[in-house]
Design a protein around this motif. Sequence first.
Motif, mmCIF file in Angstrom:
data_model
loop_
_atom_site.group_PDB
_atom_site.id
_atom_site.type_symbol
_atom_site.label_atom_id
_atom_site.label_comp_id
_atom_site.label_asym_id
_atom_site.label_seq_id
_atom_site.Cartn_x
_atom_site.Cartn_y
_atom_site.Cartn_z
ATOM 1 N N ALA A 1 0.816 -1.210 0.000
ATOM 2 C CA ALA A 1 0.000 0.000 0.000
ATOM 3 C C ALA A 1 0.857 1.270 0.000
ATOM 4 C CB ALA A 1 -0.936 -0.010 1.210
ATOM 5 N N GLY A 2 2.180 1.091 0.086
ATOM 6 C CA GLY A 2 3.020 2.281 -0.026
ATOM 7 C C GLY A 2 3.774 2.653 1.225
ATOM 8 N N LEU A 3 3.999 1.670 2.089
ATOM 9 C CA LEU A 3 4.754 1.950 3.308
ATOM 10 C C LEU A 3 6.196 1.488 3.140
ATOM 11 C CD1 LEU A 3 4.368 2.791 6.391
ATOM 12 C CD2 LEU A 3 4.426 0.341 6.828
ATOM 13 N N GLY A 4 7.102 2.325 3.592
ATOM 14 C CA GLY A 4 8.502 1.915 3.704
ATOM 15 C C GLY A 4 8.840 1.899 5.173
ATOM 16 N N HIS A 5 9.642 0.956 5.574
ATOM 17 C CA HIS A 5 9.887 0.812 7.005
ATOM 18 C C HIS A 5 11.367 0.529 7.241
ATOM 19 C CE1 HIS A 5 8.828 -1.565 10.937
ATOM 20 N NE2 HIS A 5 9.548 -0.497 11.157
ATOM 21 N N ILE A 6 12.026 1.460 7.910
ATOM 22 C CA ILE A 6 13.401 1.213 8.349
ATOM 23 C C ILE A 6 13.287 0.764 9.800
ATOM 24 C CG2 ILE A 6 15.667 2.252 8.722
ATOM 25 C CD1 ILE A 6 14.799 4.417 6.639
ATOM 26 N N PRO A 7 13.371 -0.549 10.058
ATOM 27 C CA PRO A 7 13.062 -1.039 11.404
ATOM 28 C C PRO A 7 14.121 -0.635 12.421
ATOM 29 C CG PRO A 7 13.324 -2.854 9.842
ATOM 30 C CD PRO A 7 13.808 -1.620 9.172
ATOM 31 N N GLU A 8 13.740 -0.738 13.703
ATOM 32 C CA GLU A 8 14.604 -0.135 14.703
ATOM 33 C C GLU A 8 15.882 -0.912 14.967
ATOM 34 O OE1 GLU A 8 13.235 -0.045 18.898
ATOM 35 O OE2 GLU A 8 11.437 -0.984 18.097
ATOM 36 N N ASP A 9 15.887 -2.194 14.680
ATOM 37 C CA ASP A 9 17.124 -2.924 14.910
ATOM 38 C C ASP A 9 17.534 -3.575 13.604
ATOM 39 O OD1 ASP A 9 19.141 -4.646 15.557
ATOM 40 O OD2 ASP A 9 18.287 -5.166 17.515
ATOM 41 N N ARG A 10 18.456 -2.933 12.910
ATOM 42 C CA ARG A 10 18.749 -3.395 11.544
ATOM 43 C C ARG A 10 19.284 -4.820 11.533
ATOM 44 N NH1 ARG A 10 21.778 0.726 12.680
ATOM 45 N NH2 ARG A 10 23.770 0.246 13.630
ATOM 46 N N GLN A 11 20.005 -5.222 12.578
ATOM 47 C CA GLN A 11 20.614 -6.554 12.540
ATOM 48 C C GLN A 11 19.600 -7.652 12.828
ATOM 49 O OE1 GLN A 11 24.280 -6.737 14.695
ATOM 50 N NE2 GLN A 11 25.223 -5.512 13.110
ATOM 51 N N VAL A 12 18.557 -7.305 13.580
ATOM 52 C CA VAL A 12 17.567 -8.323 13.914
ATOM 53 C C VAL A 12 16.376 -8.259 12.972
ATOM 54 C CG1 VAL A 12 15.973 -9.125 15.688
ATOM 55 C CG2 VAL A 12 18.268 -8.387 16.313
ATOM 56 N N ARG A 13 15.920 -7.047 12.676
ATOM 57 C CA ARG A 13 14.693 -6.914 11.904
ATOM 58 C C ARG A 13 14.895 -6.402 10.503
ATOM 59 N NH1 ARG A 13 11.715 -4.102 16.963
ATOM 60 N NH2 ARG A 13 11.465 -6.003 18.154
ATOM 61 N N GLY A 14 15.976 -5.676 10.304
ATOM 62 C CA GLY A 14 16.139 -5.017 9.009
ATOM 63 C C GLY A 14 16.834 -5.880 7.985
ATOM 64 N N LEU A 15 17.706 -6.757 8.460
ATOM 65 C CA LEU A 15 18.538 -7.498 7.525
ATOM 66 C C LEU A 15 18.588 -8.965 7.904
ATOM 67 C CD1 LEU A 15 21.653 -5.150 7.448
ATOM 68 C CD2 LEU A 15 20.078 -5.496 5.567
ATOM 69 N N VAL A 16 18.797 -9.784 6.887
ATOM 70 C CA VAL A 16 19.185 -11.166 7.144
ATOM 71 C C VAL A 16 20.700 -11.158 6.969
ATOM 72 C CG1 VAL A 16 18.978 -13.544 6.380
ATOM 73 C CG2 VAL A 16 17.001 -12.019 6.264
ATOM 74 N N LEU A 17 21.415 -11.180 8.080
ATOM 75 C CA LEU A 17 22.860 -10.949 8.018
ATOM 76 C C LEU A 17 23.589 -11.991 7.178
ATOM 77 C CD1 LEU A 17 23.649 -9.877 11.679
ATOM 78 C CD2 LEU A 17 23.388 -8.436 9.669
#
Lengths: 390, 507
Positions: B335-351
């Motif tokens: 629907a048009g949401l972008g989300h930079i989550p608060e913990d990039r290592q846990v939620r933002g990226l698959v390391l």
Amino acid sequence: MAEQDDAPTVAGRLALAQRAGGAAGPVLTAVFALLLGGFVVLATGANPLSTYRAIFDGSGLNWLFPWVSGSARSFAATNLQQTLLLTTALVLCGLAVSVGFRCGLFNIGGQGQYIVGSIFALWIGSSFVTMNGPLHVVLAIAAATLTGAAYAGIAGLLKAITGAHEVISTIMLNWIAVWVGSWLVGQGGALQSHANGASVPISSAVAPATHLHVFWGNPVLQGLDVGFFFALAALVVYAVLLNRTTLGFELRAVGFNPEAARYAGIAVARTYVKTMAIAGAFAGLAGAIDVLGWEFQLGVTDIQTSQIGFIAIAVAVLGRNRALGVFFSALLFGALLTGTSTRNLDATVFRPDLAGNLTLIIQGLVVLFVGADVLMLWLWNRRRRLRVAT
Amino acid sequence: MTDELVLEMRGITKKFPGIVANDDVSLDVRKGEVHALLGENGAGKSTLMNILYGLYKPDEGQLLLQGKPAVFGSAKDAIQAGIGMVHQHFMLIPVMTVAENIVLGNEPVRDGVLLDERGAEERVRELSKQYGLAVDPTALIADITVGQQQRVAILKALYRGAEILILDEPTAVLTPQEATELFGIVRSLRADGKSIIFISHKLNEVLEIADRITVLRRGKKVATVSREGATEESLARAMVGRDVLLRVDKPPAEAGEPLLQVDDLHVFDDRGIEKVRGVSFAVRAGEIVGIAGVDGNGQSELIDAIAGLRKIESGTIELAGRTLEHATAREMLDAGLGHIPEDRQVRGLVLEFTIAENIALHDYAEPPDAKWGWLFPKKLVERARTLIREFDVRGGGPLSRAGTLSGGNQQKVVVAREIARDPRVLIAAQPTRGLDVGAIEFLHRRLVDERAEGRAILLVSLELDEILSLSDRILVLYEGELVGEHGADVSEEEIGLEMLGGRRTAA
């Protein structure tokens, strides 16, 4: 977030070590397990070297050496066919465990899924005897694969809906499969054969038209059937599925980091169900191939003593859940099982009644050592440091 | 402060595979001095301190305590030599009392084996009186605030006889008020003759508290300067190696239609506690709305609810003109949401995933990345290559694992992914947490650029500085309610007061 500023992150370092080590970790693990197994042999008073030599020969792997000739060669061929028959089942069940691991699931239910597959293959194969042969085979295999998938899917669904841990549910499903299977082929069971009178707890045999083609060796003496190629194909399917499909992408993302996957909009619960179904399909296929390839009929003891699904856990762990790794570790365990079987191991070299246990010991050590991955990496790095020093 | 040196580290070099973490670094600390160790992430601060604390062995170099060479085989040796360290994560045991935590590892005993609890509490009271660190020895760690936990960690070090105290980014977890109190404690410790090594990457607090400042950059020591004559600009230059724009330059917002509208939102956390209690606000196109608040006041639940990651108890969310009810994360993204989550290592990226795979994490199933369930890894790599260039991600190519990147570059990958989807509304949760000056500058500028693109940006941050410098409007969240709404010109003190529930200016 200043911890370990300067050094690369743990994940990064592990990744590096894995790339640097490559196959080193698993190979070291296997070598250490065999080494410690050698001490066990020594403790029983036998010579580890000649014992391992005997196991190697017993596995038929000496067939690969061109200088083995004559009757030794044909004997080796028979043994190698046995080894590869086991490898086939171990590859498929190993994939059933591996695909779970890649999604962060510990599928202990390979055994149950294998049994369900073999029961359905048995049922289809021993019924509809007038059916067209190839169609009959396809139907039996398809039924086994699908029911295996559905059976494992139960554990996936339970996890997705209620959060029930797959370790618990797959173990329970294993027992359900074992006892329902025992009941079916046991006395008075729906699949029991009445050919020998009603007192033998064994099923009817599948129709000869459903037997898988034996391409190497004597069909009467359990030669190697085309099921082996199914296993090889499954390895390719596995690698392609993981790396070249969106489903594989989801599966790996969930396996590495379910939280990030969820944030990225991946339906984590649904991925668990799909993954378990895929796992069950591999194990169910293994059951069908064994039944149509060389077992042909199942007795209560066959169902209750089979360990394929459990050895497959060691196969997956040692093979690092990769297609090539699973193949080689399945081959290793297939060879060990064949080589230590009482039929093949010379009693003057090593007491046959201890030999089977040796496989179990090595299997246990492998799981233990792989758990101690860190130790292996440490030893690996130490080795490099020593090399630099000298 | 005297000129007596309590600690000298001479020519310390420490190498890790592929990286020189400390390259011939020297550091001296005087008695009764606050010595700040300043540097970006990855500059080598933690390595140097871990060497001092006996956790790493240096490859080269020497350690002198009170002029005598010292070699530490473990943290135990360092503690015995009078070195104490307060980590960012305090390493306290939540179910035990303050006194128990402090004496743990060196407990007073009675009758040979039993813990002398009375004695422990007594010792803790004495210590806390001596240094003006007010704590209740009988309280459970789980029940006290983060600021108090930090005091316990400091007391623990003092209890073990620390003369040199290492504080690792101590203000990272504190509110402005708590930070002020911490500075008071640090000053009283200094007055008592203790030496404090204060690790930080925040320029203003270093200038406020330190007597001397040592700046590290990429493992090397750049300079040791005294506070007098140092400015934020000069320190930033030393840290980054170039001039840095510390203040965000932005024209006033030209806000358009509301793109995100939240109305009377109620959300519960996992334990069934109501964490968002009737929150309503709107974010319009081309503006940045900042949500200020102390950690744990409902920020995470609010963001998760908007992002479709948490069930909404009641209330509505309207995104780009569409009301979305019980939408999944995928539906919100579409629907048009972008989300930079608060913990990039846990939620933002698959390391463990490559940069290319991480960039495709939302759109992997759509052309050109995929067709009919078939993935095209080459297309992923192509797209990643373009974005890596555009967002200046350094330290790896499309096929490098995200886990091998530095924090700033990891965050750039997340931001690249979110912005490349051209979202109407962008949620940025703690976008610069743990990042260094250079990366913060980049991300702040990027957020302002995206505002100019007409996106509605919701910024949630625990860093008040960040909220104040970026936001066009500021909302204050306290115990799940919006207690204040301000323009960009509000002062830090006003917001600080509202963050602690001391005042409310909004219904």
